[in-house]
Motif scaffolding. Sequence first.
Motif, PDB file in Angstrom:
ATOM      1  N   GLU A 106       0.832  -1.210   0.000  1.00  0.00           N
ATOM      2  CA  GLU A 106       0.000   0.000   0.000  1.00  0.00           C
ATOM      3  C   GLU A 106       0.866   1.259   0.000  1.00  0.00           C
ATOM      4  O   GLU A 106       0.567   2.243  -0.683  1.00  0.00           O
ATOM      5  N   VAL A 107       1.960   1.245   0.784  1.00  0.00           N
ATOM      6  CA  VAL A 107       2.854   2.395   0.827  1.00  0.00           C
ATOM      7  C   VAL A 107       3.476   2.659  -0.538  1.00  0.00           C
ATOM      8  O   VAL A 107       3.582   3.800  -0.988  1.00  0.00           O
ATOM      9  N   VAL A 108       3.875   1.600  -1.215  1.00  0.00           N
ATOM     10  CA  VAL A 108       4.478   1.743  -2.541  1.00  0.00           C
ATOM     11  C   VAL A 108       3.499   2.427  -3.504  1.00  0.00           C
ATOM     12  O   VAL A 108       3.868   3.354  -4.236  1.00  0.00           O
ATOM     13  N   TYR A 109       2.256   1.984  -3.508  1.00  0.00           N
ATOM     14  CA  TYR A 109       1.270   2.563  -4.420  1.00  0.00           C
ATOM     15  C   TYR A 109       0.834   3.967  -4.004  1.00  0.00           C
ATOM     16  O   TYR A 109       0.398   4.756  -4.838  1.00  0.00           O
ATOM     17  N   ALA A 110       0.957   4.283  -2.720  1.00  0.00           N
ATOM     18  CA  ALA A 110       0.492   5.588  -2.230  1.00  0.00           C
ATOM     19  C   ALA A 110       1.536   6.684  -2.353  1.00  0.00           C
ATOM     20  O   ALA A 110       1.197   7.867  -2.373  1.00  0.00           O
ATOM     21  N   SER A 111       2.822   6.323  -2.446  1.00  0.00           N
ATOM     22  CA  SER A 111       3.905   7.304  -2.356  1.00  0.00           C
ATOM     23  C   SER A 111       4.242   7.931  -3.702  1.00  0.00           C
ATOM     24  O   SER A 111       4.128   7.300  -4.749  1.00  0.00           O
TER      25      SER A 111
END
Length: 268
Positions: A187-192
């Motif tokens: 999720e962090v990868v897609y959100a950043s």
Amino acid sequence: MKEKIVSLQSLIQHYVQDGDTIAMEGFTHLIPFSAGHEIIRQNKKELTLIRMTPDLIYDQIIGMGLVKKLIFSWGGNPGVGSLYRLREAVEKGFPNPLQIEEHSHAAMACAYQAGASGLPFGILRGYTGTDLAKENPDYIKWINCPFTGERLAAIKAINPDVGIIHAQQADKKGNIKIWGITGVQKEVVYASKKVLVTVEEIVEELDDKQQGIVIPHWLVTGISAVQKGAHPSYAMGYYKRDNGFYKSWEDISKDFDRFSLWMKDNVL
């Protein structure tokens, strides 16, 4: 930079700026300690740090006076006790005052998911009956479901300037593979806005027999190969968690002078 696979020093120098909002995730597993240490060495300042479970690496960055705000859902030395550098920053403003924005684990995951999905907020029931919404009115709002009328909590999406994770492998194209406990790393990868990844090794081709999460190369801004880059946390298939170090951090971090000497000898 044209090259995607670079040294750790170059990775942090080019993609992390003073004042950035940074999420460094890894849920007991694959915590990006080496990347955090390089941020300290390069003295990146005025940072806002985001993490579901701030532990030793955030204690170190905060203790070095580089953080102005922490967004989190639990803070402590897992299985041991307090984070004394975090605690002193909150209670005494030393070495710098620290703003805090506290959430539940479920809400943090929901906010990351919203950010990854391109939505302005996520929705959950979890804040009913708590004071967290009252303490964070700019980030938690109450809404009514348009279908059932149920009162629900809306949490503002998280979209970090920089998301940093550690993984087991990358191939030469820049695809990343993670297996074991992953927490909210995907999720962090897609959100950043920018995604930096340290890995145990660069391989010719990712093994399709090993189950796990594959992060496509087009999501990744930069990669650095750093052996034991998650130590003292663990990397499944590579090394175990260094429980002894987590226990020793209790005494190291209690006294600022001892903490400073340890950082000088082991990080700086």
